[in-house]
Every structure is written in structure tokens, then in C-alpha cells.
Enzyme design. Structure first.
Site, PDB file in Angstrom:
ATOM      1  N   ASN A   9       0.995  -1.263  -0.009  1.00 53.36           N
ATOM      2  CA  ASN A   9       0.123  -0.102  -0.131  1.00 53.36           C
ATOM      3  C   ASN A   9       0.754   1.428  -0.108  1.00 53.36           C
ATOM      4  O   ASN A   9       1.580   1.408   1.114  1.00 53.36           O
ATOM      5  CB  ASN A   9      -0.984  -0.200   1.193  1.00 53.36           C
ATOM      6  CG  ASN A   9      -1.577   1.171   1.496  1.00 53.36           C
ATOM      7  OD1 ASN A   9      -1.935   1.970   0.544  1.00 53.36           O
ATOM      8  ND2 ASN A   9      -2.141   1.290   2.592  1.00 53.36           N
ATOM      9  N   TRP A  10       1.020   1.918  -1.183  1.00 52.12           N
ATOM     10  CA  TRP A  10       1.972   2.783  -1.341  1.00 52.12           C
ATOM     11  C   TRP A  10       1.528   4.346  -0.674  1.00 52.12           C
ATOM     12  O   TRP A  10       2.025   5.077  -0.549  1.00 52.12           O
ATOM     13  CB  TRP A  10       2.304   3.222  -2.813  1.00 52.12           C
ATOM     14  CG  TRP A  10       3.091   1.965  -3.388  1.00 52.12           C
ATOM     15  CD1 TRP A  10       3.288   0.916  -3.004  1.00 52.12           C
ATOM     16  CD2 TRP A  10       3.481   2.156  -4.850  1.00 52.12           C
ATOM     17  NE1 TRP A  10       3.822   0.062  -3.805  1.00 52.12           N
ATOM     18  CE2 TRP A  10       4.033   0.939  -5.097  1.00 52.12           C
ATOM     19  CE3 TRP A  10       3.571   2.990  -5.732  1.00 52.12           C
ATOM     20  CZ2 TRP A  10       4.821   0.361  -6.261  1.00 52.12           C
ATOM     21  CZ3 TRP A  10       4.032   2.787  -6.897  1.00 52.12           C
ATOM     22  CH2 TRP A  10       4.660   1.524  -7.243  1.00 52.12           C
ATOM     23  N   LYS A  11       0.066   4.204  -0.443  1.00 49.93           N
ATOM     24  CA  LYS A  11      -0.543   5.429   0.026  1.00 49.93           C
ATOM     25  C   LYS A  11      -0.288   6.700  -0.654  1.00 49.93           C
ATOM     26  O   LYS A  11      -0.317   6.342  -1.869  1.00 49.93           O
ATOM     27  CB  LYS A  11      -0.144   5.697   1.550  1.00 49.93           C
ATOM     28  CG  LYS A  11      -0.100   4.511   2.583  1.00 49.93           C
ATOM     29  CD  LYS A  11       0.148   4.657   4.124  1.00 49.93           C
ATOM     30  CE  LYS A  11      -0.035   3.398   4.862  1.00 49.93           C
ATOM     31  NZ  LYS A  11       0.156   3.528   6.208  1.00 49.93           N
ATOM     32  N   HIS A  94      -9.581   1.142   4.735  1.00 49.26           N
ATOM     33  CA  HIS A  94      -8.249   1.566   5.485  1.00 49.26           C
ATOM     34  C   HIS A  94      -8.455   2.194   6.730  1.00 49.26           C
ATOM     35  O   HIS A  94      -9.119   3.155   6.485  1.00 49.26           O
ATOM     36  CB  HIS A  94      -7.067   2.163   4.574  1.00 49.26           C
ATOM     37  CG  HIS A  94      -5.655   2.009   5.285  1.00 49.26           C
ATOM     38  ND1 HIS A  94      -5.351   2.887   6.176  1.00 49.26           N
ATOM     39  CD2 HIS A  94      -4.790   0.945   5.095  1.00 49.26           C
ATOM     40  CE1 HIS A  94      -4.010   2.683   6.260  1.00 49.26           C
ATOM     41  NE2 HIS A  94      -3.787   1.534   5.959  1.00 49.26           N
ATOM     42  N   GLU A  96      -6.876   4.733   7.643  1.00 46.74           N
ATOM     43  CA  GLU A  96      -6.568   6.246   7.291  1.00 46.74           C
ATOM     44  C   GLU A  96      -7.708   6.843   6.750  1.00 46.74           C
ATOM     45  O   GLU A  96      -8.153   8.131   6.768  1.00 46.74           O
ATOM     46  CB  GLU A  96      -5.279   6.253   6.618  1.00 46.74           C
ATOM     47  CG  GLU A  96      -3.885   6.324   7.294  1.00 46.74           C
ATOM     48  CD  GLU A  96      -2.866   5.618   6.517  1.00 46.74           C
ATOM     49  OE1 GLU A  96      -2.932   5.737   5.493  1.00 46.74           O
ATOM     50  OE2 GLU A  96      -1.912   5.130   7.373  1.00 46.74           O
ATOM     51  N   GLU A 166      -5.117  -4.672  11.116  1.00 48.03           N
ATOM     52  CA  GLU A 166      -4.062  -3.688  11.016  1.00 48.03           C
ATOM     53  C   GLU A 166      -4.464  -2.991  12.193  1.00 48.03           C
ATOM     54  O   GLU A 166      -5.251  -1.870  12.478  1.00 48.03           O
ATOM     55  CB  GLU A 166      -4.252  -3.032   9.845  1.00 48.03           C
ATOM     56  CG  GLU A 166      -3.783  -3.363   8.581  1.00 48.03           C
ATOM     57  CD  GLU A 166      -3.295  -2.366   7.524  1.00 48.03           C
ATOM     58  OE1 GLU A 166      -2.275  -2.679   7.173  1.00 48.03           O
ATOM     59  OE2 GLU A 166      -3.982  -1.504   7.494  1.00 48.03           O
ATOM     60  N   GLY A 172       2.580   2.234  10.643  1.00 46.68           N
ATOM     61  CA  GLY A 172       3.583   3.635  10.478  1.00 46.68           C
ATOM     62  C   GLY A 172       4.379   3.884  11.596  1.00 46.68           C
ATOM     63  O   GLY A 172       4.872   5.003  11.718  1.00 46.68           O
ATOM     64  N   SER A 213       3.657  -1.870  10.316  1.00 49.07           N
ATOM     65  CA  SER A 213       4.954  -1.970  10.654  1.00 49.07           C
ATOM     66  C   SER A 213       5.688  -3.215  10.274  1.00 49.07           C
ATOM     67  O   SER A 213       6.577  -3.626  10.830  1.00 49.07           O
ATOM     68  CB  SER A 213       5.295  -1.466  11.965  1.00 49.07           C
ATOM     69  OG  SER A 213       5.157  -0.149  12.070  1.00 49.07           O
ATOM     70  N   GLY A 234       2.997  -1.017   4.457  1.00 50.78           N
ATOM     71  CA  GLY A 234       2.895   0.399   3.990  1.00 50.78           C
ATOM     72  C   GLY A 234       4.270   0.800   3.728  1.00 50.78           C
ATOM     73  O   GLY A 234       4.915   0.748   2.625  1.00 50.78           O
ATOM     74  N   GLY A 235       4.907   1.387   4.590  1.00 51.51           N
ATOM     75  CA  GLY A 235       6.112   2.174   4.467  1.00 51.51           C
ATOM     76  C   GLY A 235       7.270   1.463   3.878  1.00 51.51           C
ATOM     77  O   GLY A 235       7.964   1.576   2.692  1.00 51.51           O
TER      78      GLY A 235
HETATM   79  P1  PGA Z   1       2.879   0.442   7.537  1.00 50.31           P
HETATM   80  O1  PGA Z   1       1.408   0.729   7.155  1.00 50.31           O
HETATM   81  O2  PGA Z   1       3.619  -0.864   7.158  1.00 50.31           O
HETATM   82  O3  PGA Z   1       3.678   1.664   6.919  1.00 50.31           O
HETATM   83  O4  PGA Z   1       2.734   0.344   9.030  1.00 50.31           O
HETATM   84  C1  PGA Z   1       0.594  -0.549   6.841  1.00 50.31           C
HETATM   85  C2  PGA Z   1      -0.732   0.035   6.245  1.00 50.31           C
HETATM   86  O5  PGA Z   1      -1.102   0.966   6.702  1.00 50.31           O
HETATM   87  O6  PGA Z   1      -1.340  -0.815   5.539  1.00 50.31           O
END
Ligand code: PGA
Length: 254
Positions: A9-11, A94, A96, A166, A172, A213, A234-235
Site C-alpha cells: 500500500n503505497w498510500k 483502511h 486512514e 491492522e 507507521g 510496521s 505500507g512504508g
Molecule cells: P505500515 O502501513 O506498514 O507503514 O505500518 C501499513 C498499512 O497502513 O497498510
């Protein structure tokens, strides 16, 4: 057997030019790791280009969100018809989106139904905040989100759904859930709730990801858990070597 699914997930990261460079740096290696499902979820702008680059590699493309209507006067939104022109998967709900953009259990359910109606594979996100966890409400909260997301779906439809557990406190932050705790929630809350709703066979077939993470360092232990069927990353999905290492960890663990 459940095929693990690893999604990046590149956001809201990567211009189209940057996306092209990132895909170029990992598509050959990702293409070889075919015993697990691999999906890249770039921002909408980069989706057509990423889809073109990964065509024929076995790597899928997913959207990070979509609206549930096919089209019309919904300024700024993206419809399932537009998504499915390039994507096999779509992330829905998600944390977010829930936190910053007013996504609700009801809209998650509508989007999930639209995704299934259009033949997309939805990845539905659930997870508790730190406050809920500290209040001892993790189990009830996550079970409630799973039930609300799946409301009105048939067992056959649920078979196409991936759920990503999650915990919000892990996203993050660099503080991933321990493998034991992630396994416990995936099994005893998410899978158990699906079993309660649809019976043990559907629950055993459901793919449940862990997200929050995930790194090359913690992926081997997380991916070795029996009820964790991949990761939403994500990251670490923004670095080619890290995402490849996480996918490789899943290949080796399963
Ligand atoms: P993260 O994000 O790996 O940066 O913690 C995961 C996500 O939000 O899907």
C-alpha cells in the site's frame, strides 16, 4: 490451502515517474516469487502505468479505495468500472480513510458489495486504536468491524474477500504487533467471527493479512503464523529491496 497475499500500500506516495522507477527495481524478483499472490497498490494517478509495467509478470495491481457507484456526479471519486480497467484488487476501509475521510462501517459495506459485484478482490481493513486496546475492547471492536463489513454478503462472496488485521497503533509507528498477538487476533477474533457468521469451512478458506510496521526483520516470524496469510505493507513497500524481502519471507514461511 490458503495462498498468502502480500500487498504493498503505497498510500499518497510516488509520482508516476517515481512509481515507474520503483516497479522497475522490483518487478523481475516479484515476478519469480509466484507461490504467493503479490499486489501493488499505487496512487490512482500511477495505476495505469504500473499495470502496464507488471503485465505478464503475475503481479497484480490494486486501488487504495474506490466509490461504490458506477458513475455520475460524484466529483473527485473513482468508480469500480474505472478501477477494474486496470486492477484486480481494491483496498477498502483502511484506517486512514476511516480516520481522515469519514469512512464508516456502512460505506465500507457498500464499497465491498460494489467490489464483489464488479469481480474485484477486496482487501478490507479492520483494527483497533491504542485506546480501545488499553480499554480491553480490541476483540469486540474488531469483531464488530468484521461483521459490519460483511453484512449481507453470501458465503460465496465472502470467499473472495481478504481481511487485513491492522492495529492502528502499529501502522507507521515501527511498533508492529508481536507475531503471537497478531496470530491471536487473526485466529481468535477475525477467523472466529467469520466462522460464527458463515461456518468453519468459509472461515478456514478466508485469507487474513496482518498489517502494521511489517519489515524484512519481522516478516519471517509474522508470516510463519498459521492464521496469518500474508501482509498489507505500507512504508516498507516503498523500498524495492524491503518489499521483495517481505514477499520472500512469506514464500519461505509457507
Ligand atoms: P505500515 O502501513 O506498514 O507503514 O505500518 C501499513 C498499512 O497502513 O497498510
Amino acid at each position: 490451502m490458503r495462498k498468502p497475499v502480500l500487498a504493498g500500500n503505497w498510500k499518497m506516495n510516488k509520482t508516476v515517474a517515481e512509481a515507474v522507477a520503483l516497479v522497475a527495481a522490483m518487478k523481475d524478483e516479484l515476478g519469480q516469487l509466484s507461490s504467493v499472490e503479490r499486489v501493488l497498490c499505487p496512487p490512482f494517478m500511477a495505476i495505469p502505468e504500473v499495470a502496464r509495467l507488471v503485465a505478464g509478470t503475475g503481479v497484480g495491481v490494486g486501488a487504495q479505495d474506490m466509490y461504490w457507484k458506477d458513475g455520475g456526479a460524484f466529483t473527485g471519486e473513482i468508480s469500480p468500472l474505472m478501477v477494474k480497467e486496470f486492477c484486480s484488487h481494491v483496498i477498502i476501509g483502511h484506517s486512514e480513510r476511516r480516520e481522515h475521510f469519514g469512512e464508516s462501517d456502512e460505506s465500507v459495506n457498500l464499497k465491498l458489495k460494489a467490489a464483489l459485484a464488479h469481480g474485484l478482490f477486496p482487501i478490507v481493513c479492520v483494527g483497533e486504536t491504542l485506546a480501545l486496546r488499553q480499554e480491553g475492547r480490541t476483540e469486540a471492536w474488531v469483531a464488530g468491524q468484521v461483521k459490519a463489513a460483511l453484512a449481507g454478503l453470501s458465503a460465496e462472496q465472502v470467499g473472495r474477500v481478504v481481511i487485513a488485521y491492522e492495529p492502528i497503533w502499529a501502522i507507521g509507528t515501527g511498533l508492529a504487533a508481536t507475531a503471537a498477538e497478531a496470530q491471536r487476533v487473526c485466529k481468535e477474533v477475525v477467523r472466529a467471527t467469520v466462522a460464527e457468521l458463515y461456518g468453519p469451512a468459509v472461515a478456514q478458506g478466508m485469507r487474513i493479512q496482518y498489517g502494521g510496521s511489517v519489515t524484512p526483520a519481522n516478516a519471517p516470524e509474522l508470516m510463519a503464523q498459521p492464521d496469518i496469510d500474508g501482509a498489507l505493507v505500507g512504508g516498507a513497500s516503498l523500498k524495492a529491496a524491503d518489499f521483495v524481502a517481505i514477499v520472500r519471507a512469506a514464500v519461505q514461511a509457507k
